[in-house]
Design a protein around this motif. Sequence first.
Motif, PDB file in Angstrom:
ATOM      1  N   ILE B 106       0.852  -1.185   0.000  1.00 50.95           N
ATOM      2  CA  ILE B 106       0.000   0.000   0.000  1.00 50.95           C
ATOM      3  C   ILE B 106       0.883   1.228   0.000  1.00 50.95           C
ATOM      4  CG2 ILE B 106      -1.676   1.328   1.352  1.00 50.95           C
ATOM      5  CD1 ILE B 106      -2.835  -1.360   2.247  1.00 50.95           C
ATOM      6  N   ASN B 107       0.557   2.157  -0.873  1.00 52.59           N
ATOM      7  CA  ASN B 107       1.379   3.352  -0.998  1.00 52.59           C
ATOM      8  C   ASN B 107       0.586   4.573  -0.581  1.00 52.59           C
ATOM      9  OD1 ASN B 107       3.125   5.333  -1.715  1.00 52.59           O
ATOM     10  ND2 ASN B 107       3.127   4.889  -3.905  1.00 52.59           N
ATOM     11  N   ARG B 108       0.747   4.997   0.669  1.00 53.99           N
ATOM     12  CA  ARG B 108       0.064   6.193   1.148  1.00 53.99           C
ATOM     13  C   ARG B 108       0.652   6.623   2.479  1.00 53.99           C
ATOM     14  NH1 ARG B 108      -5.501   4.279   4.102  1.00 53.99           N
ATOM     15  NH2 ARG B 108      -5.074   6.061   5.416  1.00 53.99           N
ATOM     16  N   ILE B 109       0.191   7.743   2.984  1.00 48.88           N
ATOM     17  CA  ILE B 109       0.582   8.166   4.319  1.00 48.88           C
ATOM     18  C   ILE B 109      -0.589   7.880   5.245  1.00 48.88           C
ATOM     19  CG2 ILE B 109       1.251  10.124   5.756  1.00 48.88           C
ATOM     20  CD1 ILE B 109       2.230  11.492   3.230  1.00 48.88           C
ATOM     21  N   VAL B 110      -0.320   7.233   6.363  1.00 50.69           N
ATOM     22  CA  VAL B 110      -1.380   7.028   7.343  1.00 50.69           C
ATOM     23  C   VAL B 110      -1.292   8.191   8.322  1.00 50.69           C
ATOM     24  CG1 VAL B 110      -2.341   5.479   9.053  1.00 50.69           C
ATOM     25  CG2 VAL B 110      -1.232   4.554   7.037  1.00 50.69           C
ATOM     26  N   ARG B 111      -2.231   9.103   8.216  1.00 50.57           N
ATOM     27  CA  ARG B 111      -2.185  10.326   9.012  1.00 50.57           C
ATOM     28  C   ARG B 111      -2.910  10.155  10.340  1.00 50.57           C
ATOM     29  NH1 ARG B 111      -0.272  14.503   6.065  1.00 50.57           N
ATOM     30  NH2 ARG B 111      -0.252  14.252   3.803  1.00 50.57           N
ATOM     31  N   GLY B 113      -5.403   9.919  13.146  1.00 47.70           N
ATOM     32  CA  GLY B 113      -6.827   9.596  13.114  1.00 47.70           C
ATOM     33  C   GLY B 113      -7.194   8.553  12.089  1.00 47.70           C
ATOM     34  N   GLN B 114      -6.253   8.184  11.232  1.00 43.82           N
ATOM     35  CA  GLN B 114      -6.577   7.176  10.221  1.00 43.82           C
ATOM     36  C   GLN B 114      -6.100   5.801  10.692  1.00 43.82           C
ATOM     37  OE1 GLN B 114      -4.586   8.885   6.804  1.00 43.82           O
ATOM     38  NE2 GLN B 114      -6.452   9.930   6.190  1.00 43.82           N
ATOM     39  N   VAL B 115      -6.852   4.790  10.318  1.00 43.01           N
ATOM     40  CA  VAL B 115      -6.474   3.417  10.661  1.00 43.01           C
ATOM     41  C   VAL B 115      -6.400   2.624   9.370  1.00 43.01           C
ATOM     42  CG1 VAL B 115      -7.080   1.360  11.966  1.00 43.01           C
ATOM     43  CG2 VAL B 115      -7.696   3.593  12.852  1.00 43.01           C
ATOM     44  N   LEU B 116      -5.272   1.950   9.162  1.00 41.86           N
ATOM     45  CA  LEU B 116      -5.122   1.102   7.983  1.00 41.86           C
ATOM     46  C   LEU B 116      -5.105  -0.339   8.451  1.00 41.86           C
ATOM     47  CD1 LEU B 116      -4.474   0.671   4.983  1.00 41.86           C
ATOM     48  CD2 LEU B 116      -2.086   0.992   5.540  1.00 41.86           C
ATOM     49  N   GLU B 117      -6.137  -1.106   8.062  1.00 42.03           N
ATOM     50  CA  GLU B 117      -6.228  -2.493   8.500  1.00 42.03           C
ATOM     51  C   GLU B 117      -6.118  -3.422   7.308  1.00 42.03           C
ATOM     52  OE1 GLU B 117      -9.127  -3.875  11.788  1.00 42.03           O
ATOM     53  OE2 GLU B 117      -9.685  -1.816  11.309  1.00 42.03           O
ATOM     54  N   VAL B 118      -5.275  -4.442   7.405  1.00 41.47           N
ATOM     55  CA  VAL B 118      -5.191  -5.425   6.321  1.00 41.47           C
ATOM     56  C   VAL B 118      -5.161  -6.840   6.878  1.00 41.47           C
ATOM     57  CG1 VAL B 118      -3.904  -3.858   4.807  1.00 41.47           C
ATOM     58  CG2 VAL B 118      -2.679  -5.503   6.194  1.00 41.47           C
ATOM     59  N   LYS B 119      -5.579  -7.775   6.023  1.00 38.83           N
ATOM     60  CA  LYS B 119      -5.420  -9.202   6.331  1.00 38.83           C
ATOM     61  C   LYS B 119      -4.085  -9.616   5.739  1.00 38.83           C
ATOM     62  CE  LYS B 119      -9.336 -10.758   8.158  1.00 38.83           C
ATOM     63  NZ  LYS B 119     -10.575 -10.765   7.383  1.00 38.83           N
ATOM     64  N   GLY B 120      -3.360 -10.453   6.448  1.00 40.40           N
ATOM     65  CA  GLY B 120      -2.069 -10.889   5.935  1.00 40.40           C
ATOM     66  C   GLY B 120      -0.976  -9.887   6.277  1.00 40.40           C
ATOM     67  N   ASP B 121       0.096  -9.902   5.501  1.00 44.46           N
ATOM     68  CA  ASP B 121       1.214  -9.001   5.762  1.00 44.46           C
ATOM     69  C   ASP B 121       0.972  -7.639   5.117  1.00 44.46           C
ATOM     70  OD1 ASP B 121       2.358 -11.074   7.019  1.00 44.46           O
ATOM     71  OD2 ASP B 121       3.957 -11.431   5.570  1.00 44.46           O
ATOM     72  N   LEU B 122       1.507  -6.606   5.758  1.00 45.98           N
ATOM     73  CA  LEU B 122       1.356  -5.259   5.207  1.00 45.98           C
ATOM     74  C   LEU B 122       2.719  -4.719   4.812  1.00 45.98           C
ATOM     75  CD1 LEU B 122      -0.072  -2.525   4.714  1.00 45.98           C
ATOM     76  CD2 LEU B 122       0.292  -2.009   7.105  1.00 45.98           C
ATOM     77  N   LEU B 123       2.808  -4.277   3.573  1.00 42.73           N
ATOM     78  CA  LEU B 123       3.993  -3.547   3.141  1.00 42.73           C
ATOM     79  C   LEU B 123       3.546  -2.120   2.859  1.00 42.73           C
ATOM     80  CD1 LEU B 123       6.904  -3.250   2.142  1.00 42.73           C
ATOM     81  CD2 LEU B 123       6.160  -4.070  -0.071  1.00 42.73           C
ATOM     82  N   GLY B 126       5.393   4.452   2.752  1.00 45.20           N
ATOM     83  CA  GLY B 126       4.931   5.746   3.239  1.00 45.20           C
ATOM     84  C   GLY B 126       5.030   5.766   4.749  1.00 45.20           C
ATOM     85  N   ASP B 127       4.665   6.901   5.345  1.00 48.04           N
ATOM     86  CA  ASP B 127       4.838   7.071   6.781  1.00 48.04           C
ATOM     87  C   ASP B 127       3.577   6.709   7.551  1.00 48.04           C
ATOM     88  OD1 ASP B 127       7.205   8.106   5.976  1.00 48.04           O
ATOM     89  OD2 ASP B 127       6.675  10.205   6.332  1.00 48.04           O
ATOM     90  N   VAL B 128       3.771   6.400   8.817  1.00 49.13           N
ATOM     91  CA  VAL B 128       2.652   6.349   9.753  1.00 49.13           C
ATOM     92  C   VAL B 128       2.880   7.509  10.714  1.00 49.13           C
ATOM     93  CG1 VAL B 128       1.416   4.998  11.466  1.00 49.13           C
ATOM     94  CG2 VAL B 128       2.556   3.844   9.579  1.00 49.13           C
ATOM     95  N   ASN B 129       2.076   8.537  10.607  1.00 46.91           N
ATOM     96  CA  ASN B 129       2.277   9.730  11.423  1.00 46.91           C
ATOM     97  C   ASN B 129       1.747   9.529  12.840  1.00 46.91           C
ATOM     98  OD1 ASN B 129       3.504  11.058   9.374  1.00 46.91           O
ATOM     99  ND2 ASN B 129       1.810  12.436   8.916  1.00 46.91           N
ATOM    100  N   ASN B 139       2.672  -9.845   9.471  1.00 48.51           N
ATOM    101  CA  ASN B 139       3.776  -8.934   9.761  1.00 48.51           C
ATOM    102  C   ASN B 139       3.509  -7.562   9.170  1.00 48.51           C
ATOM    103  OD1 ASN B 139       5.355 -11.121  10.854  1.00 48.51           O
ATOM    104  ND2 ASN B 139       5.643 -11.776   8.726  1.00 48.51           N
ATOM    105  N   ILE B 140       4.257  -6.566   9.667  1.00 48.82           N
ATOM    106  CA  ILE B 140       4.137  -5.212   9.124  1.00 48.82           C
ATOM    107  C   ILE B 140       5.512  -4.739   8.693  1.00 48.82           C
ATOM    108  CG2 ILE B 140       3.549  -2.819   9.668  1.00 48.82           C
ATOM    109  CD1 ILE B 140       1.466  -3.861  11.614  1.00 48.82           C
ATOM    110  N   TYR B 141       5.631  -4.381   7.441  1.00 43.39           N
ATOM    111  CA  TYR B 141       6.882  -3.804   6.940  1.00 43.39           C
ATOM    112  C   TYR B 141       6.598  -2.380   6.499  1.00 43.39           C
ATOM    113  CZ  TYR B 141       7.379  -8.859   6.286  1.00 43.39           C
ATOM    114  OH  TYR B 141       7.361 -10.212   6.460  1.00 43.39           O
TER     115      TYR B 141
END
Lengths: 266, 228
Positions: B106-111, B113-123, B126-129, B139-141
């Motif tokens: 996933i290519n974005r910035i998690v700003r 108040g935002q929550v990014l949820e995925v099944k499986g591994d996350l690549l 971008g930043d997590v602010n 896993n989370i990369y």
Amino acid sequence: MGEAIVITSGKGGVGKTTTSANIGTALALMEKKVCLIDTDIGLRNLDVVMGLENRIIYDIVDVIEERCKLKQALIKDKRFDYLTLLPAAQTSDKTAVTTDGMKKIISELKQEYDYIIIDCPAGIEQGFQNAIAGADRAIVVTTPEKSSVRDADRIIGLIEKEDMKEPPRLIINRIRNHMMKSGDMIDIDDIVQLLSIDLIGVVIDDEEVIKASNKGEPVALHPNTKSSIAYRNIARRILGETVPLQSLEDEKGMFQKVKKFFGIRA
Amino acid sequence: MQDKKQLITIKGTREGLTLFIDELCSFNEAIKELHDKIIKNKPKKDDPIVSVRIKLGNRYLEDDQDKQLTEIINQANGFKIDSIESEVIRKEDALKWKEDSKIKAINRIVRSGQVLEVKGDLLLIGDVNPGGKVVSTGNIYIMGNLYGIAHAGVDGDRNACIVASYMKPTQLRIADYISRAPDYESDGVYMECGLVDEGQDKIIIDRLQVLSNKRKELSRFERRVQNG
């Protein structure tokens, strides 16, 4: 066909209203037709900062509820013809305005004006939704404080979900150079890196801003203060000019310049 | 009657008994025969407990059929079900399986108040602010700065790890473990990973290089297949 720009921040007290008033004034000084809209229903003060409080007869809620025509509610600035203000209502609350109502007003104003500057209320509730509803572009104001940067980040996230023509741009307000140098304030570069949006201007913390707003005339009218130049530069960047960022250094006196010339540390 | 093909074949191995159930007959017939056979071969009281492995071939068991089968085996004391194996799984489960073992880029910035949820591994590219949160079942990369909260292995996988180019998180969470940033102002770290240390029973942050020792299964694509 004009362009609507919303000035927002999330956190209160970072200078949205002052920024709106000054950018509006600076654009008007460059002979663009500008309309300022105050969307902070119930807590209006853009009219106070502009010194137009005594001229209000109708306001934005009157327009939406069709008690008057849009033209009747617009207030011409007392200093120049290019600037007008659509004041917020003081007696109603935020629910009196809807996003559709805002969109309608803005699209009507766009026929007439080059720039519509929307002053957004603090927070992310209905008032914020109304303010950004009709905007084409957004400018996010922040100060070099953690809480304000955090809220700016939140706001940028919300704006990115809207369909705007381009990503929001950033103004960093109330910069105190000596604190930034000593590391007591967050660095401009760090803020820009964190928020990762384009910086459109930096404004130093200037007493003149407070003086001017108490007098009811935006500081951008005075030609020589640092903050005034900063606001004018922002206006020029909105028009698409490339203007280098203002240096934050204080002007050094003659004596210090001489000292520097001789290599003595100031 | 006599020349009827046997539906249940029983084989004795070193580990116990293996039951092969014919995959073409109806389930009821098989259950009936199994029942008869179990009763006939009931172990005596003093015999040691025998573990039973059941191989279903290309047969899929519904939940209640599974229960029925287990009941019959358990009915006779002295048998213990070791495993019930089937060559087939449902499409639904297969898709979920695939979902869980995939890496989502996933290519974005998690700003904030935002929550990014995925099944499986996350690549995340971008930043997590600060104030932002990323959650994954694996896993989370993060190729970027991690300032906010990262929660790996949210369904309880304690082997999950969190990797970031720059790490200065508010909180790291792995399965049911939570660790937070220290109260004093500290610098972040570059190219490090967070993982659960069994010995210390908490989340530790270490150099990326330790992953090749401590999480060998990371490079094996089908690691979750073994985990079930």
